[in-house]
Design a protein around this motif. Structure first.
Motif, PDB file in Angstrom:
ATOM      1  N   GLY A   1       4.263  33.464   1.913  1.00 65.03           N
ATOM      2  CA  GLY A   1       3.246  33.407   2.953  1.00 65.03           C
ATOM      3  C   GLY A   1       1.839  33.501   2.400  1.00 65.03           C
ATOM      4  O   GLY A   1       0.938  32.759   2.823  1.00 65.03           O
ATOM      5  N   ASN A   2       1.632  34.405   1.432  1.00 63.77           N
ATOM      6  CA  ASN A   2       0.312  34.542   0.821  1.00 63.77           C
ATOM      7  C   ASN A   2      -0.103  33.264   0.101  1.00 63.77           C
ATOM      8  O   ASN A   2      -1.258  32.828   0.193  1.00 63.77           O
ATOM      9  CB  ASN A   2       0.305  35.713  -0.164  1.00 63.77           C
ATOM     10  CG  ASN A   2       0.320  37.058   0.518  1.00 63.77           C
ATOM     11  OD1 ASN A   2       0.045  37.160   1.715  1.00 63.77           O
ATOM     12  ND2 ASN A   2       0.660  38.099  -0.226  1.00 63.77           N
ATOM     13  N   LEU A   3       0.840  32.661  -0.637  1.00 63.93           N
ATOM     14  CA  LEU A   3       0.522  31.450  -1.385  1.00 63.93           C
ATOM     15  C   LEU A   3       0.209  30.291  -0.437  1.00 63.93           C
ATOM     16  O   LEU A   3      -0.754  29.540  -0.639  1.00 63.93           O
ATOM     17  CB  LEU A   3       1.678  31.084  -2.313  1.00 63.93           C
ATOM     18  CG  LEU A   3       1.491  29.788  -3.126  1.00 63.93           C
ATOM     19  CD1 LEU A   3       0.240  29.867  -3.989  1.00 63.93           C
ATOM     20  CD2 LEU A   3       2.718  29.513  -3.994  1.00 63.93           C
ATOM     21  N   ARG A   4       1.003  30.143   0.594  1.00 63.16           N
ATOM     22  CA  ARG A   4       0.777  29.035   1.530  1.00 63.16           C
ATOM     23  C   ARG A   4      -0.559  29.186   2.266  1.00 63.16           C
ATOM     24  O   ARG A   4      -1.251  28.198   2.529  1.00 63.16           O
ATOM     25  CB  ARG A   4       1.938  28.938   2.504  1.00 63.16           C
ATOM     26  CG  ARG A   4       3.251  28.571   1.822  1.00 63.16           C
ATOM     27  CD  ARG A   4       4.409  28.521   2.789  1.00 63.16           C
ATOM     28  NE  ARG A   4       4.333  27.339   3.641  1.00 63.16           N
ATOM     29  CZ  ARG A   4       5.186  27.070   4.618  1.00 63.16           C
ATOM     30  NH1 ARG A   4       6.168  27.923   4.884  1.00 63.16           N
ATOM     31  NH2 ARG A   4       5.074  25.982   5.324  1.00 63.16           N
ATOM     32  N   THR A   5      -0.920  30.408   2.580  1.00 60.54           N
ATOM     33  CA  THR A   5      -2.221  30.641   3.205  1.00 60.54           C
ATOM     34  C   THR A   5      -3.352  30.275   2.240  1.00 60.54           C
ATOM     35  O   THR A   5      -4.346  29.652   2.632  1.00 60.54           O
ATOM     36  CB  THR A   5      -2.359  32.116   3.637  1.00 60.54           C
ATOM     37  OG1 THR A   5      -1.338  32.417   4.589  1.00 60.54           O
ATOM     38  CG2 THR A   5      -3.717  32.384   4.255  1.00 60.54           C
ATOM     39  N   ALA A   6      -3.193  30.662   0.982  1.00 56.41           N
ATOM     40  CA  ALA A   6      -4.210  30.337  -0.026  1.00 56.41           C
ATOM     41  C   ALA A   6      -4.357  28.821  -0.189  1.00 56.41           C
ATOM     42  O   ALA A   6      -5.470  28.298  -0.296  1.00 56.41           O
ATOM     43  CB  ALA A   6      -3.839  30.983  -1.359  1.00 56.41           C
ATOM     44  N   LEU A   7      -3.231  28.116  -0.205  1.00 54.67           N
ATOM     45  CA  LEU A   7      -3.268  26.664  -0.406  1.00 54.67           C
ATOM     46  C   LEU A   7      -3.818  25.919   0.801  1.00 54.67           C
ATOM     47  O   LEU A   7      -4.231  24.756   0.683  1.00 54.67           O
ATOM     48  CB  LEU A   7      -1.861  26.162  -0.735  1.00 54.67           C
ATOM     49  CG  LEU A   7      -1.295  26.636  -2.074  1.00 54.67           C
ATOM     50  CD1 LEU A   7       0.183  26.265  -2.188  1.00 54.67           C
ATOM     51  CD2 LEU A   7      -2.083  26.056  -3.238  1.00 54.67           C
ATOM     52  N   ALA A   8      -3.832  26.560   1.950  1.00 53.56           N
ATOM     53  CA  ALA A   8      -4.384  25.927   3.156  1.00 53.56           C
ATOM     54  C   ALA A   8      -5.905  26.018   3.197  1.00 53.56           C
ATOM     55  O   ALA A   8      -6.538  25.356   4.032  1.00 53.56           O
ATOM     56  CB  ALA A   8      -3.791  26.585   4.404  1.00 53.56           C
ATOM     57  N   ASP A   9      -6.486  26.802   2.305  1.00 48.06           N
ATOM     58  CA  ASP A   9      -7.936  26.963   2.292  1.00 48.06           C
ATOM     59  C   ASP A   9      -8.604  25.676   1.789  1.00 48.06           C
ATOM     60  O   ASP A   9      -8.269  25.185   0.707  1.00 48.06           O
ATOM     61  CB  ASP A   9      -8.310  28.132   1.383  1.00 48.06           C
ATOM     62  CG  ASP A   9      -9.793  28.399   1.377  1.00 48.06           C
ATOM     63  OD1 ASP A   9     -10.488  27.859   0.504  1.00 48.06           O
ATOM     64  OD2 ASP A   9     -10.266  29.129   2.264  1.00 48.06           O
ATOM     65  N   PRO A  10      -9.553  25.118   2.549  1.00 49.25           N
ATOM     66  CA  PRO A  10     -10.199  23.851   2.145  1.00 49.25           C
ATOM     67  C   PRO A  10     -10.879  23.918   0.783  1.00 49.25           C
ATOM     68  O   PRO A  10     -10.851  22.933   0.026  1.00 49.25           O
ATOM     69  CB  PRO A  10     -11.219  23.606   3.262  1.00 49.25           C
ATOM     70  CG  PRO A  10     -10.657  24.336   4.445  1.00 49.25           C
ATOM     71  CD  PRO A  10      -9.995  25.553   3.881  1.00 49.25           C
ATOM     72  N   ALA A  11     -11.472  25.058   0.464  1.00 47.42           N
ATOM     73  CA  ALA A  11     -12.145  25.185  -0.825  1.00 47.42           C
ATOM     74  C   ALA A  11     -11.138  25.116  -1.971  1.00 47.42           C
ATOM     75  O   ALA A  11     -11.396  24.486  -3.004  1.00 47.42           O
ATOM     76  CB  ALA A  11     -12.917  26.502  -0.876  1.00 47.42           C
ATOM     77  N   VAL A  12      -9.977  25.751  -1.796  1.00 54.14           N
ATOM     78  CA  VAL A  12      -8.919  25.698  -2.808  1.00 54.14           C
ATOM     79  C   VAL A  12      -8.404  24.278  -2.957  1.00 54.14           C
ATOM     80  O   VAL A  12      -8.215  23.774  -4.073  1.00 54.14           O
ATOM     81  CB  VAL A  12      -7.768  26.658  -2.439  1.00 54.14           C
ATOM     82  CG1 VAL A  12      -6.564  26.447  -3.356  1.00 54.14           C
ATOM     83  CG2 VAL A  12      -8.236  28.102  -2.520  1.00 54.14           C
TER      84      VAL A  12
END
Length: 332
Positions: free
Chosen positions: A279-290
């Protein structure tokens, strides 16, 4: 108060203080584990996977409010890093950032492997996909992949292909193409992209499999020709280069070949921790800047459920295992 009573009281106080100190130490260790996530990379700092892992670590740090660091453990094609994660505590604090080879190649290329990647590494999610391209010397009389395969069949003694090294994906892509197309291109292994591209430009080798990121500059300059790329979709940065699959030349496994980087924990990690990591990784990957930072490295940003990633790993294991075993290639 008698001496014996005072001594008993003192022992009780010391026991209480000692117990409290031990409890505090245990709690401190637990908090440290919760605060710090270590992402282990099996390649030197400064490379592509290292850069991607640091982008993700930075986002996880900002997102969760806990420390996240990258630790480089290069050597043995990334195996040293994988072994370190397999041996780590199953608390989710030590993760492996690795390419497809960790689960699809290791079981077949190493004569002796002290762990089972499909059991001892718990998949969390992919985070990026990347593509390989078949590049050829511009002097070859081949305008497209069909032309090249016809030429290679007719000139079996004169056509070879370069790879990034024996046992790498580029090596086995050439084997895969030979098997499907009935060509007999000789394999010429190099130590990375630079020497392979130099020899391709000079005509020492006629073709090479390399990543699109490595071939981009020469292709844009018109000094090499790209005939096809792996993956389900064309590269946004190479919109005029077709995929192997879309050409529909009946090339079998190479048409479904896809390459990725993913995160793993040690296989003994409890399910709830793995779910939280996913869940943490998927949230991070959804960030437009990332997404913007990762896309700039010429990779596709992806995120899976744990079950989806496990299915991908098994399919890749079957696909590449048959190719690698057919060559008899192994590493010590």
């Amino acid at each position: 108060m008698s001496i014996s009573t005072r001594r008993a009281t003192r022992r009780a106080i010391l026991g209480t203080v000692g117990g409290a100190a031990a409890a505090l130490a245990t709690r401190a260790r637990a908090q440290t584990s919760e605060r710090t996530t270590k992402i282990v990379v099996g390649f030197p700092a400064g490379g592509g996977l290292d850069a991607m892992s640091r982008i993700i670590a930075d986002r996880l740090r900002a997102q969760t409010g806990t420390a996240a660091i990258v630790e480089n453990k290069p050597g043995a094609a990334g195996r040293i890093a994988a072994e370190a994660v397999v041996r780590s505590e199953p608390d989710g604090s030590t993760l492996l950032s690795a390419p497809i080879v960790a689960t699809a190649f290791y079981p077949f290329i190493f004569k002796s492997l002290p762990f089972d990647p499909l059991v001892d590494l718990a998949p969390i999610s992919r985070f990026c996909t990347f593509q390989f391209a078949l590049a050829v010397n511009t002097k070859l009389p081949t305008a497209n992949l069909a032309d090249f395969l016809t030429y290679a069949r007719a000139n079996k003694e004169r056509v070879n292909f370069g790879s990034l090294g024996a046992g790498t994906p580029s090596h086995f892509l050439g084997v895969m193409l030979n098997q499907a197309a009935g060509t007999e291109m000789a394999h010429v292994p190099y130590r990375g992209s630079a020497p392979a591209i130099t020899d391709l430009l000079g005509g020492t080798i006629q073709a090479a499999f390399d990543t699109t990121a490595s071939l981009m500059e020469q292709y844009k300059a018109g000094t090499i020709r790209l005939l096809a790329i792996t993956g389900a979709n064309r590269s946004p940065r190479l919109p005029d280069v077709p995929t192997f699959a879309e050409l529909k030349l009946g090339l079998g496994a190479i048409e479904a070949a896809d390459f990725w980087y993913g995160l793993f924990a040690t296989g003994k990690t409890p399910e709830p921790i793995l779910d939280k990591l996913n869940g943490n990784l998927r949230t991070a990957l959804a960030d437009p800047a990332v997404q913007q930072l990762l896309s700039a490295l010429d990779v596709g940003v992806v995120a899976d459920t744990r079950a989806e990633f496990a299915r991908i790993i098994k399919a890749d294991y079957d696909r590449w295992g048959s190719v690698i075993k057919s060559t008899g290639f192994t590493l010590e």
